[in-house]
Design a protein around this motif. Structure first.
Motif, short mmCIF file in Angstrom:
data_model
loop_
_atom_site.label_atom_id
_atom_site.label_comp_id
_atom_site.label_asym_id
_atom_site.label_seq_id
_atom_site.Cartn_x
_atom_site.Cartn_y
_atom_site.Cartn_z
N ILE A 63 -6.15 -2.18 5.70
CA ILE A 63 -5.11 -1.13 5.69
C ILE A 63 -5.23 -0.30 4.41
O ILE A 63 -5.23 0.94 4.45
CB ILE A 63 -3.71 -1.78 5.79
CG1 ILE A 63 -3.54 -2.53 7.11
CG2 ILE A 63 -2.62 -0.71 5.65
CD1 ILE A 63 -2.27 -3.36 7.18
N THR A 64 -5.33 -0.98 3.29
CA THR A 64 -5.46 -0.28 2.01
C THR A 64 -6.75 0.53 1.97
O THR A 64 -6.77 1.67 1.47
CB THR A 64 -5.46 -1.30 0.85
OG1 THR A 64 -4.32 -2.15 0.98
CG2 THR A 64 -5.41 -0.59 -0.49
N LEU A 65 -7.83 -0.04 2.51
CA LEU A 65 -9.12 0.66 2.51
C LEU A 65 -9.05 1.96 3.30
O LEU A 65 -9.55 3.00 2.86
CB LEU A 65 -10.20 -0.26 3.10
CG LEU A 65 -11.63 0.30 3.11
CD1 LEU A 65 -12.11 0.58 1.69
CD2 LEU A 65 -12.58 -0.66 3.82
N VAL A 66 -8.41 1.91 4.47
CA VAL A 66 -8.24 3.12 5.28
C VAL A 66 -7.46 4.18 4.49
O VAL A 66 -7.83 5.36 4.47
CB VAL A 66 -7.52 2.79 6.61
CG1 VAL A 66 -7.05 4.08 7.30
CG2 VAL A 66 -8.43 2.01 7.53
N CYS A 67 -6.40 3.75 3.83
CA CYS A 67 -5.55 4.69 3.08
C CYS A 67 -6.26 5.27 1.86
O CYS A 67 -5.94 6.37 1.41
CB CYS A 67 -4.26 4.00 2.65
SG CYS A 67 -3.15 3.62 4.03
N TYR B 221 0.07 12.07 -0.61
CA TYR B 221 1.10 11.73 0.37
C TYR B 221 0.54 11.57 1.79
O TYR B 221 1.22 11.04 2.66
CB TYR B 221 2.20 12.80 0.40
CG TYR B 221 3.21 12.66 -0.71
CD1 TYR B 221 4.31 11.82 -0.57
CD2 TYR B 221 3.09 13.38 -1.89
CE1 TYR B 221 5.25 11.70 -1.57
CE2 TYR B 221 4.02 13.26 -2.91
CZ TYR B 221 5.11 12.42 -2.74
OH TYR B 221 6.04 12.30 -3.74
N GLY B 222 -0.70 12.03 2.04
CA GLY B 222 -1.28 11.94 3.37
C GLY B 222 -1.31 10.53 3.93
O GLY B 222 -0.91 10.30 5.09
N PRO B 223 -1.79 9.52 3.14
CA PRO B 223 -1.79 8.15 3.66
C PRO B 223 -0.39 7.63 4.01
O PRO B 223 -0.22 6.89 4.98
CB PRO B 223 -2.41 7.35 2.51
CG PRO B 223 -3.31 8.35 1.82
CD PRO B 223 -2.55 9.63 1.88
N LEU B 224 0.62 8.02 3.22
CA LEU B 224 2.00 7.63 3.56
C LEU B 224 2.41 8.22 4.90
O LEU B 224 3.03 7.54 5.73
CB LEU B 224 2.95 8.11 2.46
CG LEU B 224 3.18 7.19 1.27
CD1 LEU B 224 4.08 7.89 0.24
CD2 LEU B 224 3.82 5.89 1.71
N LEU B 225 2.08 9.49 5.10
CA LEU B 225 2.40 10.14 6.37
C LEU B 225 1.73 9.42 7.53
O LEU B 225 2.36 9.15 8.56
CB LEU B 225 1.94 11.61 6.31
CG LEU B 225 2.22 12.47 7.55
CD1 LEU B 225 3.71 12.60 7.79
CD2 LEU B 225 1.59 13.85 7.38
N GLY B 226 0.45 9.07 7.37
CA GLY B 226 -0.27 8.37 8.43
C GLY B 226 0.29 6.99 8.71
O GLY B 226 0.43 6.57 9.87
N LEU B 227 0.64 6.25 7.65
CA LEU B 227 1.20 4.90 7.81
C LEU B 227 2.52 4.91 8.58
O LEU B 227 2.71 4.15 9.53
CB LEU B 227 1.42 4.27 6.43
CG LEU B 227 0.33 3.39 5.85
CD1 LEU B 227 0.66 3.02 4.41
CD2 LEU B 227 0.15 2.12 6.67
N PHE B 228 3.43 5.76 8.14
CA PHE B 228 4.74 5.81 8.80
C PHE B 228 4.62 6.33 10.23
O PHE B 228 5.27 5.82 11.14
CB PHE B 228 5.71 6.68 7.99
CG PHE B 228 6.43 5.93 6.92
CD1 PHE B 228 7.71 5.43 7.12
CD2 PHE B 228 5.84 5.71 5.68
CE1 PHE B 228 8.38 4.73 6.14
CE2 PHE B 228 6.51 5.00 4.68
CZ PHE B 228 7.78 4.52 4.90
N THR C 197 0.83 -1.21 0.00
CA THR C 197 0.00 0.00 0.00
C THR C 197 0.86 1.25 0.00
O THR C 197 0.62 2.20 -0.75
CB THR C 197 -0.94 0.00 1.22
OG1 THR C 197 -1.78 -1.15 1.17
CG2 THR C 197 -1.80 1.26 1.23
N GLY C 198 1.89 1.26 0.86
CA GLY C 198 2.79 2.41 0.91
C GLY C 198 3.49 2.63 -0.41
O GLY C 198 3.58 3.77 -0.91
#
Length: 515
Positions: free
Chosen positions: A457-461, A434-441, A124-125
């Motif tokens: 996880i993908t659904l949330v992103c 880039y927001g989902p990447l920021l949240g994941l990390f 996902t990332g």
């Protein structure tokens, strides 16, 4: 100057890049392409990354936005608010993210997500990086290619699509073999030429206006161009939004971006990589300030030649324009117009060289990083047992070529839909991608919780950007006069973080940053 002569300089420049690529790609392997054999010189990486961070958008849009009071989101010197945030963001990348990447000995930074959460978070990332970088890189490419088209190739009757294809072919040829190792050297050359072009243009226009540096700043201030801080809390340009947004844009678009980190982690030692990051950030902010000074000078120069602001009705809306000889030169048009039509031929040549020097670092690095991420993160190339080294190289080259075609399609789409000023649009798009990447990390680094290896996880992103878009669409109804701007990236990251929190469970995993 003849457009054919100008185009010959573009070709000559490309031949030089091919020579550098040939020299640096001798005896290259897949490891050379992906990580530069982790032997890059930190000083070269630091200087070359300035060109990658700035790009052709900065070269054209930042000066143009200074006097674009009716259009771009960074009128006057307001872009310095974002630049202050950049300094904060680069410090976070240098002292929080880089130690993590070096400790885990990563080639792709998204392998961190694999080690922390599993394969779904990892894929996902990587997917969000691929989307983000493809959109951002092609938007930047479009702007510069369009300028070359308008001022050179249209006069040679070359169609826009052919121009784009030829430029992408150039980039493909010199990145095909050497990858990161080649880009470290070509970016250094290109940054040198870009900064030289910037300085030459500033000095020449100062001489044409018969002004010293101090007198120019004074006149820029008198015209209202020198305003830096916006104190209107409801405005998209409110200074706290810009500073915080600039910091998180740097963290996301540099620290969580494979293209930018690929060059940093190609440096052998962590300490040198950190020196690279801090040195680059300081020089970058100084160069951005010089771009803004150039923008002020361009507006002083054109108004001294008879340009005047006026308002016209466009699609039922009053729009401010800056007219010179009946043509609107406001925003992204002002620098190319002055350089190509109002200054001596030698300056026009310098502008073209500097412009393509700004074009190539943002494009070649993106193409290489996207190839690396897709091969390593999506296809699992390094773990493939069914392919020998020759087969892996063939697959990598096929992916590289495919992304070149994807770039061509995306640039064509921007050609059809883009307007006159693009820098604020790119930052808006970054907030969503880039927001989902920021949240994941952030969730991985600052919590000890576990995530089940499922597509939740993908659904949330995917849902977080959708929610943010709806909030932005109905912000007037929800918040009255308050307008969401550059802080959308942070809001998106927070929604992703909260969504991951909802689907997570308690775990004994230590936060990676504390290990």
């Amino acid at each position: 100057m003849s457009p054919l002569i100008l185009f010959s300089f573009v070709i000559a420049y490309f031949v030089i890049l091919l020579g550098v690529a040939w020299y640096t790609s001798k005896n290259s392997t897949n490891d050379t392409f992906f990580s530069g054999n982790k032997n890059s010189n930190w000083m070269l990486v630091a200087f070359g990354m300035i060109g990658t961070s700035l790009s052709g958008v900065t070269f054209v849009s930042v000066p143009g936005a200074v006097g674009d009071f009716g259009g771009a989101g960074f009128k006057g010197f307001a872009y310095m608010q974002v630049a202050i945030g950049y300094l904060i963001g680069y410090a976070v990348v240098a002292f929080i993210l880089l130690p993590l990447y070096y400790r885990l000995n990563l080639t792709s930074i998204y392998n961190y997500l694999l080690q922390r959460f599993g394969v779904v978070a990892y894929k996902t990332g990587a997917l969000f990086f691929i989307i983000s970088r493809t959109v951002g890189a092609t938007a930047r490419l479009y702007l510069v290619v369009n300028i070359l088209q308008i001022f050179i190739l249209d006069k040679l009757h070359v169609p826009f699509l052919v121009t784009t294809a030829v430029i992408l072919l150039m980039i493909l040829l010199y990145t095909f073999e050497g990858g990161v190792k080649t880009i470290v050297y070509t970016d250094t050359l290109q940054t040198s030429l870009m900064v030289t072009g910037l300085v030459v243009c500033v000095i020449f226009i100062l001489s044409q206006l018969h002004l010293s540096g101090g007198e120019a700043i004074s006149q820029i201030s008198d015209r209202g161009y020198f305003n830096v801080f916006n104190y209107d809390i409801n405005s998209k340009g409110f200074f706290l939004k810009q500073i915080v947004g600039g910091a998180f844009i740097t963290i996301a678009m540099t620290g969580l971006d494979q293209e930018m980190m690929q060059k940093n982690i190609s440096v052998k030692r962590l300490g040198d990589s950190q020196k690279n990051m801090i040195t680059m950030s300081i020089i970058l902010v100084c160069v951005l300030f010089l771009f803004l000074v150039l923008g002020g000078l361009l507006y002083l120069y054109t108004t001294s030649k008879g340009a005047a602001y006026t308002e016209v009705m466009v699609n039922g809306k009053m729009v401010k324009q800056l007219l010179l000889d009946g043509n609107n030169i406001l925003g992204d048009k002002i620098f190319p117009t002055v350089a190509m039509e109002m200054l001596p031929p030698a300056i026009s040549v310098m502008f073209i060289i500097a412009l393509i020097s700004a074009l190539f670092p943002s494009a070649d690095g993106a193409l290489t990083a996207l190839t690396s991420s897709f091969c390593i993160d999506i296809l699992g190339l390094q773990q493939r047992k069914d392919l020998d080294d020759k087969g892996k190289k063939k697959l990598r080259l096929s992916v590289h070529l495919t992304f070149t075609v994807v770039f061509l399609v995306c640039i064509w789409i921007f050609y059809k839909i883009a307007d006159n000023s693009i820098i604020d649009k790119i930052l808006d798009l970054a907030g969503y991608t880039y927001g989902p990447l920021l949240g994941l990390f952030a969730f991985g680094i600052f919590t000890k919780r576990k995530l089940a290896n499922t597509f939740l996880i993908t659904l949330v992103c995917l849902l977080s950007p959708v929610i943010c878009y709806l909030i932005s669409m109905y912000s007037t109804e929800l918040f009255g006069a308050y307008k969401i701007g550059i802080e959308m990236l942070l809001i998106n990251g927070i929604f992703t973080f909260l969504g991951l929190l909802l689907i997570s469970k308690k775990g004994d995993h230590k936060a990676n940053i504390l290990v």
